[in-house]
Design a protein around this motif. Sequence first.
Motif, PDB file in Angstrom:
ATOM      1  N   THR A 110      80.455 -28.188  20.172  1.00  0.00           N
ATOM      2  CA  THR A 110      81.035 -29.181  19.263  1.00  0.00           C
ATOM      3  C   THR A 110      80.013 -29.610  18.224  1.00  0.00           C
ATOM      4  OG1 THR A 110      82.485 -30.011  21.012  1.00  0.00           O
ATOM      5  CG2 THR A 110      82.106 -31.471  19.138  1.00  0.00           C
ATOM      6  N   TYR A 111      78.738 -29.659  18.647  1.00  0.00           N
ATOM      7  CA  TYR A 111      77.643 -30.044  17.770  1.00  0.00           C
ATOM      8  C   TYR A 111      76.676 -28.868  17.627  1.00  0.00           C
ATOM      9  CZ  TYR A 111      79.455 -34.526  19.425  1.00  0.00           C
ATOM     10  OH  TYR A 111      80.272 -35.567  19.780  1.00  0.00           O
ATOM     11  N   ILE A 112      75.983 -28.841  16.493  1.00  0.00           N
ATOM     12  CA  ILE A 112      75.046 -27.753  16.247  1.00  0.00           C
ATOM     13  C   ILE A 112      73.746 -28.329  15.694  1.00  0.00           C
ATOM     14  CG2 ILE A 112      75.974 -27.308  13.925  1.00  0.00           C
ATOM     15  CD1 ILE A 112      75.501 -24.294  14.488  1.00  0.00           C
ATOM     16  N   MET A 113      72.634 -27.731  16.082  1.00  0.00           N
ATOM     17  CA  MET A 113      71.337 -28.237  15.640  1.00  0.00           C
ATOM     18  C   MET A 113      70.334 -27.107  15.568  1.00  0.00           C
ATOM     19  SD  MET A 113      69.080 -31.391  17.203  1.00  0.00           S
ATOM     20  CE  MET A 113      68.041 -30.534  18.399  1.00  0.00           C
ATOM     21  N   ARG A 114      69.571 -27.080  14.487  1.00  0.00           N
ATOM     22  CA  ARG A 114      68.486 -26.113  14.338  1.00  0.00           C
ATOM     23  C   ARG A 114      67.193 -26.704  14.877  1.00  0.00           C
ATOM     24  NH1 ARG A 114      66.812 -25.859   8.775  1.00  0.00           N
ATOM     25  NH2 ARG A 114      64.625 -26.301   9.176  1.00  0.00           N
ATOM     26  N   VAL A 115      66.435 -25.870  15.586  1.00  0.00           N
ATOM     27  CA  VAL A 115      65.082 -26.234  15.992  1.00  0.00           C
ATOM     28  C   VAL A 115      64.154 -25.178  15.397  1.00  0.00           C
ATOM     29  CG1 VAL A 115      63.535 -26.775  17.904  1.00  0.00           C
ATOM     30  CG2 VAL A 115      66.005 -27.158  18.166  1.00  0.00           C
ATOM     31  N   ASP A 116      63.194 -25.612  14.610  1.00  0.00           N
ATOM     32  CA  ASP A 116      62.258 -24.653  14.027  1.00  0.00           C
ATOM     33  C   ASP A 116      61.312 -24.122  15.092  1.00  0.00           C
ATOM     34  OD1 ASP A 116      63.335 -24.787  11.515  1.00  0.00           O
ATOM     35  OD2 ASP A 116      61.909 -26.277  10.774  1.00  0.00           O
ATOM     36  N   ALA A 117      60.964 -22.841  14.971  1.00  0.00           N
ATOM     37  CA  ALA A 117      60.174 -22.180  16.005  1.00  0.00           C
ATOM     38  C   ALA A 117      58.795 -22.793  16.173  1.00  0.00           C
ATOM     39  CB  ALA A 117      60.054 -20.688  15.689  1.00  0.00           C
ATOM     40  N   ASP A 118      58.287 -23.460  15.145  1.00  0.00           N
ATOM     41  CA  ASP A 118      56.948 -24.056  15.246  1.00  0.00           C
ATOM     42  C   ASP A 118      57.002 -25.526  15.627  1.00  0.00           C
ATOM     43  OD1 ASP A 118      58.134 -24.543  12.792  1.00  0.00           O
ATOM     44  OD2 ASP A 118      56.244 -24.548  11.673  1.00  0.00           O
ATOM     45  N   ASP A 119      58.191 -26.056  15.883  1.00  0.00           N
ATOM     46  CA  ASP A 119      58.353 -27.436  16.346  1.00  0.00           C
ATOM     47  C   ASP A 119      58.783 -27.438  17.808  1.00  0.00           C
ATOM     48  OD1 ASP A 119      57.810 -28.143  13.732  1.00  0.00           O
ATOM     49  OD2 ASP A 119      59.925 -28.424  13.198  1.00  0.00           O
ATOM     50  N   TYR A 120      58.822 -28.608  18.415  1.00  0.00           N
ATOM     51  CA  TYR A 120      59.343 -28.707  19.779  1.00  0.00           C
ATOM     52  C   TYR A 120      59.937 -30.088  19.998  1.00  0.00           C
ATOM     53  CZ  TYR A 120      54.581 -30.579  20.611  1.00  0.00           C
ATOM     54  OH  TYR A 120      53.393 -31.276  20.545  1.00  0.00           O
ATOM     55  N   LEU A 121      60.813 -30.198  20.993  1.00  0.00           N
ATOM     56  CA  LEU A 121      61.643 -31.373  21.198  1.00  0.00           C
ATOM     57  C   LEU A 121      61.071 -32.318  22.249  1.00  0.00           C
ATOM     58  CD1 LEU A 121      65.190 -29.731  21.381  1.00  0.00           C
ATOM     59  CD2 LEU A 121      64.067 -30.705  19.368  1.00  0.00           C
ATOM     60  N   ASP A 122      61.344 -33.607  22.046  1.00  0.00           N
ATOM     61  CA  ASP A 122      61.209 -34.566  23.131  1.00  0.00           C
ATOM     62  C   ASP A 122      62.286 -34.250  24.173  1.00  0.00           C
ATOM     63  OD1 ASP A 122      60.262 -37.498  24.020  1.00  0.00           O
ATOM     64  OD2 ASP A 122      62.456 -37.405  24.180  1.00  0.00           O
ATOM     65  N   GLU A 123      62.018 -34.538  25.422  1.00  0.00           N
ATOM     66  CA  GLU A 123      62.950 -34.147  26.481  1.00  0.00           C
ATOM     67  C   GLU A 123      64.316 -34.825  26.388  1.00  0.00           C
ATOM     68  OE1 GLU A 123      61.178 -35.199  30.174  1.00  0.00           O
ATOM     69  OE2 GLU A 123      61.078 -37.341  29.745  1.00  0.00           O
ATOM     70  N   ASN A 124      64.414 -35.948  25.671  1.00  0.00           N
ATOM     71  CA  ASN A 124      65.686 -36.658  25.552  1.00  0.00           C
ATOM     72  C   ASN A 124      66.375 -36.448  24.199  1.00  0.00           C
ATOM     73  OD1 ASN A 124      65.731 -38.043  28.144  1.00  0.00           O
ATOM     74  ND2 ASN A 124      63.983 -39.208  27.368  1.00  0.00           N
ATOM     75  N   ALA A 125      65.901 -35.504  23.414  1.00  0.00           N
ATOM     76  CA  ALA A 125      66.445 -35.319  22.065  1.00  0.00           C
ATOM     77  C   ALA A 125      67.944 -35.060  22.080  1.00  0.00           C
ATOM     78  CB  ALA A 125      65.714 -34.177  21.365  1.00  0.00           C
ATOM     79  N   LEU A 126      68.387 -34.110  22.876  1.00  0.00           N
ATOM     80  CA  LEU A 126      69.813 -33.766  22.875  1.00  0.00           C
ATOM     81  C   LEU A 126      70.668 -34.886  23.439  1.00  0.00           C
ATOM     82  CD1 LEU A 126      69.749 -30.006  23.939  1.00  0.00           C
ATOM     83  CD2 LEU A 126      69.460 -31.046  21.675  1.00  0.00           C
ATOM     84  N   LEU A 127      70.170 -35.568  24.442  1.00  0.00           N
ATOM     85  CA  LEU A 127      70.911 -36.678  25.038  1.00  0.00           C
ATOM     86  C   LEU A 127      71.132 -37.793  24.025  1.00  0.00           C
ATOM     87  CD1 LEU A 127      72.093 -38.139  27.529  1.00  0.00           C
ATOM     88  CD2 LEU A 127      69.787 -39.002  27.988  1.00  0.00           C
ATOM     89  N   VAL A 128      70.080 -38.180  23.330  1.00  0.00           N
ATOM     90  CA  VAL A 128      70.175 -39.311  22.399  1.00  0.00           C
ATOM     91  C   VAL A 128      71.059 -38.966  21.199  1.00  0.00           C
ATOM     92  CG1 VAL A 128      68.859 -40.803  20.844  1.00  0.00           C
ATOM     93  CG2 VAL A 128      67.963 -40.278  23.114  1.00  0.00           C
ATOM     94  N   LEU A 129      70.833 -37.807  20.610  1.00  0.00           N
ATOM     95  CA  LEU A 129      71.579 -37.461  19.404  1.00  0.00           C
ATOM     96  C   LEU A 129      73.053 -37.200  19.687  1.00  0.00           C
ATOM     97  CD1 LEU A 129      68.957 -35.151  17.643  1.00  0.00           C
ATOM     98  CD2 LEU A 129      69.489 -37.534  17.114  1.00  0.00           C
ATOM     99  N   SER A 130      73.347 -36.493  20.761  1.00  0.00           N
ATOM    100  CA  SER A 130      74.759 -36.231  21.086  1.00  0.00           C
ATOM    101  C   SER A 130      75.466 -37.518  21.501  1.00  0.00           C
ATOM    102  CB  SER A 130      74.871 -35.179  22.191  1.00  0.00           C
ATOM    103  OG  SER A 130      74.272 -35.626  23.391  1.00  0.00           O
ATOM    104  N   SER A 131      74.766 -38.417  22.194  1.00  0.00           N
ATOM    105  CA  SER A 131      75.363 -39.706  22.573  1.00  0.00           C
ATOM    106  C   SER A 131      75.707 -40.524  21.335  1.00  0.00           C
ATOM    107  CB  SER A 131      74.406 -40.486  23.474  1.00  0.00           C
ATOM    108  OG  SER A 131      74.208 -39.822  24.703  1.00  0.00           O
ATOM    109  N   TYR A 132      74.847 -40.445  20.328  1.00  0.00           N
ATOM    110  CA  TYR A 132      75.127 -41.173  19.085  1.00  0.00           C
ATOM    111  C   TYR A 132      76.401 -40.645  18.429  1.00  0.00           C
ATOM    112  CZ  TYR A 132      74.452 -43.337  14.525  1.00  0.00           C
ATOM    113  OH  TYR A 132      74.627 -44.081  13.380  1.00  0.00           O
ATOM    114  N   LEU A 133      76.534 -39.330  18.338  1.00  0.00           N
ATOM    115  CA  LEU A 133      77.730 -38.758  17.721  1.00  0.00           C
ATOM    116  C   LEU A 133      78.978 -39.029  18.552  1.00  0.00           C
ATOM    117  CD1 LEU A 133      76.387 -35.340  16.372  1.00  0.00           C
ATOM    118  CD2 LEU A 133      76.956 -37.387  15.062  1.00  0.00           C
ATOM    119  N   GLU A 134      78.844 -39.016  19.865  1.00  0.00           N
ATOM    120  CA  GLU A 134      79.983 -39.334  20.723  1.00  0.00           C
ATOM    121  C   GLU A 134      80.443 -40.775  20.502  1.00  0.00           C
ATOM    122  OE1 GLU A 134      81.272 -37.121  23.817  1.00  0.00           O
ATOM    123  OE2 GLU A 134      80.865 -36.017  21.969  1.00  0.00           O
TER     124      GLU A 134
END
Length: 467
Positions: free
Chosen positions: A89-113
């Motif tokens: 339902t949601y799409i997100m790019r992650v650049d190969a030279d960057d990395y995510l905080d462990e809660n990134a997907l939880l926080v952002l998807s919760s906001y959109l929900e």
Amino acid sequence: MTETSPLITLYVPSRDYGRFLGQCLRSIAAQTMQDWELIIFDDGAEDDTLEVACDFQRGREDLVRIVEHRSGQGLRACANKALELARGTYIMRVDADDYLDENALLVLSSYLEAHPEVGLVYPNWIYVSERGDVLGLETRKKVATEAKVLDLPAHGACTMIRKRVLKAIGGYDTRFESQDGHELWMKTLHRFGVGNVQTPLFFYRKHDASMSSDADRMLAGRREIKSRIAGGMTGPVAPRIAAILPVKNTYSHLPNIALEPLAGRPLIDYALETIRALDAFDVCLVSADDDAVVAHCERAGGVLTHLRDRHLSDPDVHLPEVIEEAVETLERQHDIHPDIVVMLNVHCPLTRSEHIREALDTLMVYNVDQVLSTYEDEELHFRHGRSGLEALNIGALRGLRLEREALFAWNGAVQVMWRDVLRSESLFAGRIGHIVMSRSESVQAKHPPERERIARQLEQARGNTVE
């Protein structure tokens, strides 16, 4: 969602970023919210990108797909292919030279929900060095409360978007090579809501090869994208645009400056040439305080001229009064009533037609009252506070351009405004947008050292060298 469709589709394009890719992929695997699928693009890489991707895919074949391009297709082609393949339902790019905080997907998807009216959401981020040392924190202004003029787009990476929004705007235009975040933002801004969270949710790696280090390329890319977006907003009735070139040629310390030769031509001719090169203007008026300037412009042709009252060149008369009098002259004497006024500066011969066009496009795209041309001042600045000098942009010491510390200097080259906000008491009223020119383009030809620098640039632009 169905049992076979994840909530989020992530995609990671990599071209010769194999040395960073492993950390990026591990940060995805470590997410506290595990309802995702991943598409990894080996975009013509000549390093170990494919090997790293295959190692990560092993045992996760139901979640991870690898797309190989024998030759590099570019970021936008990867983005459009990801959109085509995405099941989430949601799409997100992650650049190969960057990395995510462990809660990134939880926080952002919760906001959109929780905010169905919002089409995309973006977070704050942490800058890190090539080896992962923390450099600083980017804290973006909060949409709608701290930022009401939304002309600072979301980052292209780690911005979560509803897939249907990306489909509705037609994906990404492959005619552009970079700045996909700017295109997405401008296409989305007025059709769908945008939001942000004040939590840092990814680590942005600063290194020499990163795309964001090429300032000239970024500015050119943004200008081109903005032009395409603004062009799509036009209709059968276009705003009437008047260019005003105010010329003071009676300075006691700068005698005859407008007609003084610069690189073999009178200074004013550069502004006249720029005006003629742009087909956006319905009319151009040169408002001068000197008969010689009026006569020169009449011989050059292509513009209206106006010999203004000498009192408008008095030291206590300010530029807004000169501009308003010029516009009123168009309206009273020529029955031309502009919707948009473009003020140009005779002292800025390095202004190009594309700068003026970008300012006009910005006025249209971002729903502002006026637009200023600026350069971004990245030097360290201080102001005097309670304890003496306090740094305004401390990030500059670490080579960081932080949104809350960004300093823009008005270079005086271009100012575009709607006629109804033009007031003689102030040129800086209402909602103000901006364009960014390089510092070298912003030099004014008033004094000998600056004139020599500009002359060299003009000669180089003509393919010559100054003796």
